[in-house]
Design a protein around this motif. Structure first.
Motif, PDB file in Angstrom:
ATOM      1  N   GLN A 165       0.834  -1.191   0.000  1.00  0.00           N
ATOM      2  CA  GLN A 165       0.000   0.000   0.000  1.00  0.00           C
ATOM      3  C   GLN A 165       0.876   1.251   0.000  1.00  0.00           C
ATOM      4  O   GLN A 165       1.981   1.253   0.543  1.00  0.00           O
ATOM      5  N   VAL A 166       0.358   2.317  -0.582  1.00  0.00           N
ATOM      6  CA  VAL A 166       1.140   3.549  -0.677  1.00  0.00           C
ATOM      7  C   VAL A 166       1.482   4.083   0.713  1.00  0.00           C
ATOM      8  O   VAL A 166       2.605   4.526   0.961  1.00  0.00           O
ATOM      9  N   THR A 167       0.517   4.033   1.642  1.00  0.00           N
ATOM     10  CA  THR A 167       0.774   4.543   2.988  1.00  0.00           C
ATOM     11  C   THR A 167       1.882   3.760   3.679  1.00  0.00           C
ATOM     12  O   THR A 167       2.726   4.335   4.371  1.00  0.00           O
ATOM     13  N   LYS A 168       1.907   2.433   3.487  1.00  0.00           N
ATOM     14  CA  LYS A 168       2.955   1.611   4.076  1.00  0.00           C
ATOM     15  C   LYS A 168       4.301   1.918   3.423  1.00  0.00           C
ATOM     16  O   LYS A 168       5.328   2.005   4.106  1.00  0.00           O
ATOM     17  N   THR A 169       4.301   2.101   2.113  1.00  0.00           N
ATOM     18  CA  THR A 169       5.537   2.429   1.409  1.00  0.00           C
ATOM     19  C   THR A 169       6.091   3.762   1.886  1.00  0.00           C
ATOM     20  O   THR A 169       7.314   3.901   2.100  1.00  0.00           O
ATOM     21  N   ILE A 170       5.224   4.741   2.085  1.00  0.00           N
ATOM     22  CA  ILE A 170       5.656   6.044   2.583  1.00  0.00           C
ATOM     23  C   ILE A 170       6.308   5.901   3.960  1.00  0.00           C
ATOM     24  O   ILE A 170       7.360   6.482   4.243  1.00  0.00           O
ATOM     25  N   THR A 171       5.681   5.120   4.821  1.00  0.00           N
ATOM     26  CA  THR A 171       6.220   4.905   6.162  1.00  0.00           C
ATOM     27  C   THR A 171       7.584   4.237   6.111  1.00  0.00           C
ATOM     28  O   THR A 171       8.499   4.590   6.868  1.00  0.00           O
ATOM     29  N   GLN A 172       7.743   3.259   5.216  1.00  0.00           N
ATOM     30  CA  GLN A 172       9.015   2.564   5.091  1.00  0.00           C
ATOM     31  C   GLN A 172      10.116   3.497   4.588  1.00  0.00           C
ATOM     32  O   GLN A 172      11.258   3.440   5.061  1.00  0.00           O
ATOM     33  N   VAL A 173       9.777   4.355   3.643  1.00  0.00           N
ATOM     34  CA  VAL A 173      10.771   5.314   3.151  1.00  0.00           C
ATOM     35  C   VAL A 173      11.168   6.290   4.256  1.00  0.00           C
ATOM     36  O   VAL A 173      12.348   6.596   4.438  1.00  0.00           O
ATOM     37  N   GLU A 174      10.186   6.763   5.012  1.00  0.00           N
ATOM     38  CA  GLU A 174      10.504   7.676   6.113  1.00  0.00           C
ATOM     39  C   GLU A 174      11.387   6.994   7.153  1.00  0.00           C
ATOM     40  O   GLU A 174      12.315   7.606   7.705  1.00  0.00           O
ATOM     41  N   SER A 175      11.121   5.717   7.423  1.00  0.00           N
ATOM     42  CA  SER A 175      11.933   4.985   8.398  1.00  0.00           C
ATOM     43  C   SER A 175      13.378   4.851   7.944  1.00  0.00           C
ATOM     44  O   SER A 175      14.293   4.789   8.776  1.00  0.00           O
ATOM     45  N   ALA A 176      13.593   4.791   6.637  1.00  0.00           N
ATOM     46  CA  ALA A 176      14.958   4.714   6.115  1.00  0.00           C
ATOM     47  C   ALA A 176      15.600   6.091   6.029  1.00  0.00           C
ATOM     48  O   ALA A 176      16.825   6.223   6.193  1.00  0.00           O
ATOM     49  N   ALA A 177      14.803   7.127   5.771  1.00  0.00           N
ATOM     50  CA  ALA A 177      15.350   8.470   5.557  1.00  0.00           C
ATOM     51  C   ALA A 177      15.652   9.201   6.858  1.00  0.00           C
ATOM     52  O   ALA A 177      16.621   9.969   6.930  1.00  0.00           O
ATOM     53  N   SER A 178      14.849   9.000   7.889  1.00  0.00           N
ATOM     54  CA  SER A 178      15.042   9.742   9.139  1.00  0.00           C
ATOM     55  C   SER A 178      16.393   9.458   9.801  1.00  0.00           C
ATOM     56  O   SER A 178      17.075  10.405  10.222  1.00  0.00           O
ATOM     57  N   PRO A 179      16.838   8.189   9.920  1.00  0.00           N
ATOM     58  CA  PRO A 179      18.168   7.965  10.495  1.00  0.00           C
ATOM     59  C   PRO A 179      19.282   8.622   9.687  1.00  0.00           C
ATOM     60  O   PRO A 179      20.282   9.080  10.259  1.00  0.00           O
ATOM     61  N   SER A 180      19.128   8.675   8.377  1.00  0.00           N
ATOM     62  CA  SER A 180      20.129   9.334   7.539  1.00  0.00           C
ATOM     63  C   SER A 180      20.203  10.827   7.851  1.00  0.00           C
ATOM     64  O   SER A 180      21.292  11.402   7.947  1.00  0.00           O
ATOM     65  N   MET A 181      19.051  11.465   8.036  1.00  0.00           N
ATOM     66  CA  MET A 181      19.031  12.882   8.377  1.00  0.00           C
ATOM     67  C   MET A 181      19.602  13.114   9.773  1.00  0.00           C
ATOM     68  O   MET A 181      20.357  14.072  10.006  1.00  0.00           O
ATOM     69  N   GLU A 182      19.268  12.233  10.712  1.00  0.00           N
ATOM     70  CA  GLU A 182      19.806  12.366  12.067  1.00  0.00           C
ATOM     71  C   GLU A 182      21.326  12.223  12.074  1.00  0.00           C
ATOM     72  O   GLU A 182      22.027  12.948  12.789  1.00  0.00           O
ATOM     73  N   ALA A 183      21.817  11.283  11.266  1.00  0.00           N
ATOM     74  CA  ALA A 183      23.270  11.114  11.172  1.00  0.00           C
ATOM     75  C   ALA A 183      23.922  12.344  10.559  1.00  0.00           C
ATOM     76  O   ALA A 183      25.019  12.747  10.970  1.00  0.00           O
ATOM     77  N   TYR A 184      23.256  12.960   9.588  1.00  0.00           N
ATOM     78  CA  TYR A 184      23.805  14.166   8.982  1.00  0.00           C
ATOM     79  C   TYR A 184      23.846  15.308   9.999  1.00  0.00           C
ATOM     80  O   TYR A 184      24.827  16.055  10.059  1.00  0.00           O
ATOM     81  N   ARG A 185      22.803  15.456  10.803  1.00  0.00           N
ATOM     82  CA  ARG A 185      22.812  16.505  11.823  1.00  0.00           C
ATOM     83  C   ARG A 185      23.952  16.280  12.820  1.00  0.00           C
ATOM     84  O   ARG A 185      24.592  17.233  13.267  1.00  0.00           O
ATOM     85  N   ALA A 186      24.197  15.022  13.166  1.00  0.00           N
ATOM     86  CA  ALA A 186      25.247  14.725  14.138  1.00  0.00           C
ATOM     87  C   ALA A 186      26.637  14.970  13.567  1.00  0.00           C
ATOM     88  O   ALA A 186      27.551  15.373  14.297  1.00  0.00           O
ATOM     89  N   ALA A 187      26.813  14.734  12.271  1.00  0.00           N
ATOM     90  CA  ALA A 187      28.128  14.923  11.638  1.00  0.00           C
ATOM     91  C   ALA A 187      27.912  15.334  10.188  1.00  0.00           C
ATOM     92  O   ALA A 187      27.956  14.485   9.290  1.00  0.00           O
ATOM     93  N   PRO A 188      27.678  16.623   9.923  1.00  0.00           N
ATOM     94  CA  PRO A 188      27.386  17.063   8.557  1.00  0.00           C
ATOM     95  C   PRO A 188      28.489  16.746   7.558  1.00  0.00           C
ATOM     96  O   PRO A 188      28.209  16.514   6.384  1.00  0.00           O
ATOM     97  N   CYS A 189      29.719  16.726   8.015  1.00  0.00           N
ATOM     98  CA  CYS A 189      30.852  16.441   7.121  1.00  0.00           C
ATOM     99  C   CYS A 189      31.529  15.127   7.472  1.00  0.00           C
ATOM    100  O   CYS A 189      32.729  14.939   7.196  1.00  0.00           O
ATOM    101  N   LEU A 190      30.784  14.218   8.115  1.00  0.00           N
ATOM    102  CA  LEU A 190      31.296  12.880   8.436  1.00  0.00           C
ATOM    103  C   LEU A 190      32.560  12.960   9.278  1.00  0.00           C
ATOM    104  O   LEU A 190      33.485  12.158   9.117  1.00  0.00           O
ATOM    105  N   HIS A 191      32.593  13.928  10.186  1.00  0.00           N
ATOM    106  CA  HIS A 191      33.722  14.159  11.106  1.00  0.00           C
ATOM    107  C   HIS A 191      34.989  14.612  10.392  1.00  0.00           C
ATOM    108  O   HIS A 191      36.083  14.515  10.948  1.00  0.00           O
ATOM    109  N   ALA A 192      34.854  15.064   9.160  1.00  0.00           N
ATOM    110  CA  ALA A 192      35.964  15.719   8.471  1.00  0.00           C
ATOM    111  C   ALA A 192      35.856  17.226   8.697  1.00  0.00           C
ATOM    112  O   ALA A 192      34.890  17.714   9.300  1.00  0.00           O
TER     113      ALA A 192
END
Length: 421
Positions: A165-192
């Motif tokens: 279902q589209v709603t489930k797919t949206i939720t799955q994409v958000e679940s994959a995207a949110s940790p990536s954004m959180e990691a970027y906030r924690a280290a925008p330049c990957l500690h470089a």
């Protein structure tokens, strides 16, 4: 703590997310468990060895083997259909999140593992490898496997009601995207080190000989190369960029008179992983892009589902609000990397939606509300970018809407959020 994911660890994590990896672990556990009964046979007391007859275990294993094969084929067919539905109703870029879903992987792996376990047990029984004690152990383990199968089937049946279902797919994409954004906030330049200003003169520019998306940058490896050269490495492209030969991905600030040999050049190439598709791990823009494409598909004339686009806007706001702003410690002094511009986040998330939804006032109102919410977040540049994209969405709506009252409602919403005068 000095830590940043290396390429080997990243590749191992990529493998662990695949369906075959979990299935392999279950199969290995199934084989070892079936063989455990043979090794445990000598330590089982004789008065317990005759409790379970061979026919009882044989019947249970036969039932499991025949039923699990059918369930496995059905489940695989369902997963393929769900992936096809997600590709057609949402976007093909969302299929990967379905295939990497842990619930689906666990169900398929359990069914396959149970099938392998029953086969190994039947082979051992029919070759007389089990004594009375071994049959008792095998029976107890088989009962445990049946309980695991029942629990997995109940979870799988409940999960199938939403899969594809589209709603489930949206939720799955958000679940994959949110940790990536959180990691970027924690280290925008990957500690470089963060690139400040323009690039220095005299850089030895490096291009990659492969064509594709930049999926991963091994910052620790680049730092080791730079230390060996007593130089600085400037990363010129962020993860998610489409690179080709002739497009520079890095620049070396060498000491006077130093040169780069072929071995060093290959090592730098090895630190940049190129592939046919983007990855969520180091690319916070990818999740925003995928969700935006889902919304654009929903706004297309063939589907015409503005409600889904409105839902996606809420998901986009949550992703862009993920994480805590701050300055990360620099662990890799020899590597310099640019930050992602704030405008890139807003562009990936909202440009397509504001264009394709310009003729729908309900989408425009939700966009203005989203821009207001984002302007209040404590991230650098969010306020200015929110005002710019709010004005762009309002301008597009003015060009597409015929009903004057709809335009006034949008203008009032923009003024309410202090996004326009």
């Amino acid at each position: 703590m000095k830590f940043e994911m290396s390429k080997r660890l990243w590749m191992a994590l990529q493998a662990m997310r695949q369906v075959w990896f979990i299935a392999t672990l279950y199969c290995i556990a199934a084989v070892l468990t079936a063989l455990l009964g043979i090794m445990a046979d000598p330590v089982i007391p004789e008065d317990l060895q005759d409790i379970i007859g061979r026919s009882a275990v044989d019947s249970l294993l036969t039932i499991i083997a025949s039923s699990m094969l059918s369930v496995l084929v059905f489940s695989l067919n369902t997963l393929v259909q769900a992936s096809t539905a997600a590709a057609s109703n949402a976007t093909p870029r969302a299929v990967g999140t379905i295939l990497q879903d842990r619930t689906a992987q666990s169900a398929l792996s359990t069914f396959l593992g149970a099938f392998i376990f029953s086969l190994v047990g039947l082979i051992a029984l029919n070759t007389s490898l089990y004594g009375g004690g071994g049959r008792l152990v095998l029976f107890v383990v088989t009962i445990g496997v049946i309980v695991l199968i029942v629990v997995t089937l109940l979870r799988w049946i409940n999960y199938l009601g939403h899969l594809g279902q589209v709603t489930k797919t949206i939720t799955q994409v958000e679940s994959a995207a949110s940790p990536s954004m959180e990691a970027y906030r924690a280290a925008p330049c990957l500690h470089a080190r963060t690139q400040q200003g323009s690039l220095p003169d005299g850089l030895v520019m490096i291009e990659h000989d492969e064509i594709g998306y930049l999926r991963f940058i091994d910052v620790p490896a680049l730092n080791d190369i730079a230390e060996e050269l007593d130089a600085d490495i400037y990363v010129l492209e962020r993860t998610g960029t489409f690179v080709t030969p002739g497009r520079h991905i890095a620049g070396l600030a060498l000491q006077s008179g130093a040169k780069v040999d072929e071995e060093t050049l290959n090592a730098v190439h090895e630190a940049f992983t190129i592939g046919a598709a983007r990855s969520y791990d180091q690319d916070p823009l990818y999740g925003l892009t995928v969700l935006s494409q889902i919304a654009m598909r929903a706004l297309s004339p063939g589907i015409n589902d503005p409600g889904t686009a409105i839902d996606v806007i809420g998901n986009l706001v949550r992703i862009m609000a993920a994480g805590t702003p701050g300055e990360a410690e620099v662990h890799y002094e020899r590597v310099v990397m640019p930050r992602i511009e704030t405008d890139d986040f807003f562009d990936a998330a909202f440009t397509g939606i504001s264009r394709d939804g310009a003729d729908k006032v309900e989408v425009g109102l939700r966009l203005q509300h989203a821009f207001e919410s984002l302007s209040l977040l404590p991230f650098p540049g969010y306020g200015e970018s929110a005002r710019i994209y709010s004005a762009q969405a309002l301008e597009r709506a003015r060009a597409m809407l015929d009903f004057e009252n709809d335009i006034k409602r949008l203008e009032a919403m923009a003024r309410k959020g202090r996004l326009t005068d």
